[in-house]
Design a protein around this motif. Structure first.
Motif, short mmCIF file in Angstrom:
data_model
loop_
_atom_site.label_atom_id
_atom_site.label_comp_id
_atom_site.label_asym_id
_atom_site.label_seq_id
_atom_site.Cartn_x
_atom_site.Cartn_y
_atom_site.Cartn_z
N ASN A 428 0.81 -1.22 0.00
CA ASN A 428 0.00 0.00 0.00
C ASN A 428 0.84 1.27 0.00
O ASN A 428 0.36 2.33 -0.39
CB ASN A 428 -0.94 0.01 1.21
CG ASN A 428 -2.12 -0.92 1.05
OD1 ASN A 428 -2.44 -1.35 -0.06
ND2 ASN A 428 -2.76 -1.27 2.15
N ASP A 601 -7.16 -2.32 -2.11
CA ASP A 601 -8.06 -1.17 -2.22
C ASP A 601 -7.22 0.07 -2.50
O ASP A 601 -6.38 0.46 -1.69
CB ASP A 601 -8.84 -1.00 -0.91
CG ASP A 601 -9.96 0.03 -1.02
OD1 ASP A 601 -9.91 0.87 -1.96
OD2 ASP A 601 -10.86 0.02 -0.17
N TRP A 604 -7.59 2.68 0.33
CA TRP A 604 -7.61 2.13 1.69
C TRP A 604 -7.37 3.20 2.74
O TRP A 604 -7.91 3.13 3.86
CB TRP A 604 -6.53 1.05 1.82
CG TRP A 604 -5.13 1.58 1.60
CD1 TRP A 604 -4.48 1.70 0.43
CD2 TRP A 604 -4.26 2.10 2.61
NE1 TRP A 604 -3.24 2.26 0.61
CE2 TRP A 604 -3.07 2.51 1.94
CE3 TRP A 604 -4.34 2.25 3.99
CZ2 TRP A 604 -1.99 3.06 2.62
CZ3 TRP A 604 -3.26 2.80 4.67
CH2 TRP A 604 -2.10 3.20 3.98
N TRP A 610 -9.30 0.62 8.37
CA TRP A 610 -9.17 -0.41 7.34
C TRP A 610 -8.10 -1.42 7.72
O TRP A 610 -7.01 -1.05 8.18
CB TRP A 610 -8.82 0.22 6.00
CG TRP A 610 -8.73 -0.76 4.86
CD1 TRP A 610 -9.72 -1.12 4.01
CD2 TRP A 610 -7.57 -1.51 4.45
NE1 TRP A 610 -9.27 -2.05 3.11
CE2 TRP A 610 -7.95 -2.31 3.35
CE3 TRP A 610 -6.26 -1.59 4.92
CZ2 TRP A 610 -7.06 -3.17 2.71
CZ3 TRP A 610 -5.37 -2.45 4.29
CH2 TRP A 610 -5.77 -3.22 3.19
#
Length: 625
Positions: A428, A601, A604, A610
């Motif tokens: 991420n 995602d 996110w 999350w």
């Protein structure tokens, strides 16, 4: 360890992506989500083919593939009649499909008749060398893969090859390109046969028909799928095992040897893979081929590879005497060897484990298995490894390219255990390839990496582990999703096929503190190929500054962090968000769960609390868009 819910200094990830987009707008297209980006082209991807022709060659004895597909045992007598046909020698040597060199483009304007492309004894005699012929086949959807396959072999000075055409469109295209091609009479359409589809299974069966057609001619056959490439001439290696009736690749992911010996057959647990295998025209091999096609004709539900494995495992052992590594298989008389997965690589041993590098071995081949996103994922993996040959326009886009230097904190990359949480924190944080991953991706539950493999943690994972490459290339309606976002593989600027003038037309963009008096955009800074550019710039600032450098081929940002404030056009931003939400895929899978996959995602960091968790219910099991 960094939190999963915040970006460094509290900046959301999507602002980094916005910044990349705005810089790309100035280059006449959006360039985001990648180390390198490019504009879309409406040109035919095969427009480099030269549609000229040569005179029609004489009609030759042929293999009737229609009769072979009936599965009535007629192929032995039919092929042997052709193999022993008395063909008078030609009185002249015209530059036709049998006498010109590979890549020699035909002259003239007339396409030869279809019957001229039937598989014949003369065709094999011309192209075989030292009694070996290397064969692949495919339909038009794999045209660029086939050209890449041929190019790798000819670059290795290997020319004893033939390509089977499964539709007339690819037959004509390969002919005009100067590739030795024959008609398989498959009558397939020109679209991609997705894995597991009826068309996919039909292509597999055509391979078995083809093996049965070729072996009676008396030549050794090295049969290959088109989604693989040769990196080293394999023929000397195969010649080391003259007693072998069949040498096959496999899906083995755990090494059984550390040198270039055949796999230890007793330790092989992966399936034998029919994407790369070598057949000698011996009686046991012909018997195996005959029983294989009979098995498939009798039951349409049997996958060709499963049938191959089932037949070979009817008898497995004892080993053939000596140190060859061969084993008696099938009926107890066939001598089988399993090619080492470290050098006849699968998509896992090459792209994920890099097993050949760790064992200091030179790979012979890589087959794009163990991958995601279909044919687009296969192509992108070969591009990342700089093993795919695209047309020249791919390497010099008129809109230019955008790249940036990633900087990943050590804590995210190396510190702490390799868990689902630390893997998602690392992924991420990153915007685009090269992507570092802590965990492997499979299609079943596993503890993070496959036990016994040589997978290092962390490792640079293929783009299709995280991103839906096929979705990124899909033509989505611009009115709903905004302009197409084009991209290149992370290794693009290191590829020797990229022109020197493209690489040298570079403007280095160094970000500076927009509150500092020294952060000024001045013309004299660009004379050194360096431009200082303030962080938190507006969309208007991007357009104003970078429109002055539209002739520069490459913009290289020092970072994308904090570079962009966001879109000023809310409608455009909404379309952009709607598009990029579909670009990320999923990770698979947590062990011992009915639904063990976890969706990535793109946004996110906008969702408080999350966490990377599998869907709890069937209703939750959907992508986050």
């Amino acid at each position: 360890m960094a939190s999963c819910n915040t970006f460094p200094e509290g900046k959301p990830l999507f602002l980094v992506i916005y910044a990349t987009v705005v810089a790309g707008i100035v280059f006449a297209t959006l360039f985001i989500l990648s180390t390198v980006y490019f504009p879309a082209s409406d040109a035919n991807p095969l427009s480099f083919l030269h549609f000229s022709s040569s005179a029609t060659p004489p009609s030759l004895p042929d293999i009737d593939f229609t009769r072979l597909r009936k599965g009535n045992g007629s192929f032995d007598s039919e092929a042997n009649r052709n193999a022993t046909a008395n063909i008078p020698p030609p009185t002249a040597k015209p530059r036709n499909m049998f006498t010109r060199d590979i890549w020699d483009v035909p002259v003239g304007t007339k396409m030869p008749e279809l019957k001229s492309f039937r598989l014949t004894k003369e065709m094999l005699e011309h192209w075989a060398k030292e009694n070996v012929i290397i064969v692949t086949f495919g339909n038009y959807a794999y045209m660029d893969f086939i050209l890449t396959w041929v190019r790798h072999l000819t670059d290795l000075n290997v020319y004893n090859l033939l390509v089977g055409a499964m539709d007339t469109k690819i037959l004509e295209a390969l002919y005009w390109k100067g590739i030795p091609v024959f008609d398989m009479g498959s009558n397939m359409d020109t679209m991609d046969a997705g894995w597991g589809s009826p068309k996919f299974h039909k292509m597999g069966r055509e391979k078995v028909f083809l093996i049965n057609a070729l072996l009676p001619f008396g030549y050794e056959v090295l049969m290959c799928d088109t989604d693989m490439v040769w990196l080293k001439n394999p023929l000397p290696y195969l010649a080391r095992f003259p007693e072998a009736d069949v040498l096959t690749s496999s899906d083995q992911v755990i090494p059984t040897v550390t040198d270039d010996s055949l796999e230890v057959w007793q330790q092989v647990t992966g399936a034998y893979n029919v994407g790369i295998f070598h057949w000698r025209p011996t009686d046991p091999a012909k018997k195996l081929a005959k029983e294989w096609i009979d098995l498939l004709v009798a039951d349409d539900e049997i996958w060709d590879q499963n049938g191959f494995n089932d037949l070979l495992h009817k008898v497995l052992g004892p080993p053939v005497e000596g140190e060859s590594g061969l084993v008696y298989a099938f009926d107890g008389t066939l001598k089988l060897g399993i090619l080492p997965a470290s050098i006849f690589c699968s998509g896992h041993t090459f792209f994920v484990q890099a097993m050949h590098q760790q064992l200091r071995l030179e790979p012979y081949a890589v087959h794009t298995t163990f991958q995601y996103a279909g044919i687009d994922g296969k192509r992108h993996r070969l591009r990342e490894a700089m093993l795919f040959y695209d047309q020249q326009a791919y390497y010099d886009s008129p809109g230019g390219f955008l790249t940036f230097k990633p900087n990943i904190p050590k804590s995210l990359l190396l510190d702490g255990p390799h868990t689902v949480e630390s893997h998602f924190s690392l992924v991420n944080y990153q915007v685009m390839p090269p992507l570092w991953c802590r965990l492997d991706r499979m299609w079943f539950g596993h503890p993070g990496i496959m036990i016994g493999t040589m997978t290092r943690q962390p490792f640079i994972c293929p783009m299709d582990h995280v991103f839906e490459v096929n979705m990124m290339l899909k033509e989505l309606p611009e009115a709903e999703f905004g302009p197409r976002i084009d991209f290149r593989e992370y290794s693009f600027l290191q590829n020797p096929l990229v022109l020197k003038e493209v690489k040298e037309s570079l403007l280095e963009v160094q970000l500076c503190d927009d509150r500092s008096a020294k952060c000024q955009i001045a013309n004299e800074t660009t004379r050194r190929g360096v431009l200082r550019f303030p962080k938190h710039s507006t969309q208007q600032m991007f357009i104003q500054v970078f429109s002055l450098y539209k002739d520069v081929k490459v913009l290289q940002f020092s970072s994308m962090e904090d570079v962009f404030q966001g879109f000023t056009d809310e409608a455009r931003e909404e379309k952009f968000r709607k598009r990029v939400k579909r670009y990320v895929g999923l990770w698979c899978c947590v062990e011992h769960r009915d639904r063990g996959h976890i969706y990535y995602d793109m946004y996110w960091d906008e969702k408080p609390g999350w966490k990377p968790e599998p869907p709890q219910t069937r209703e939750d099991d959907r992508p986050p868009w």
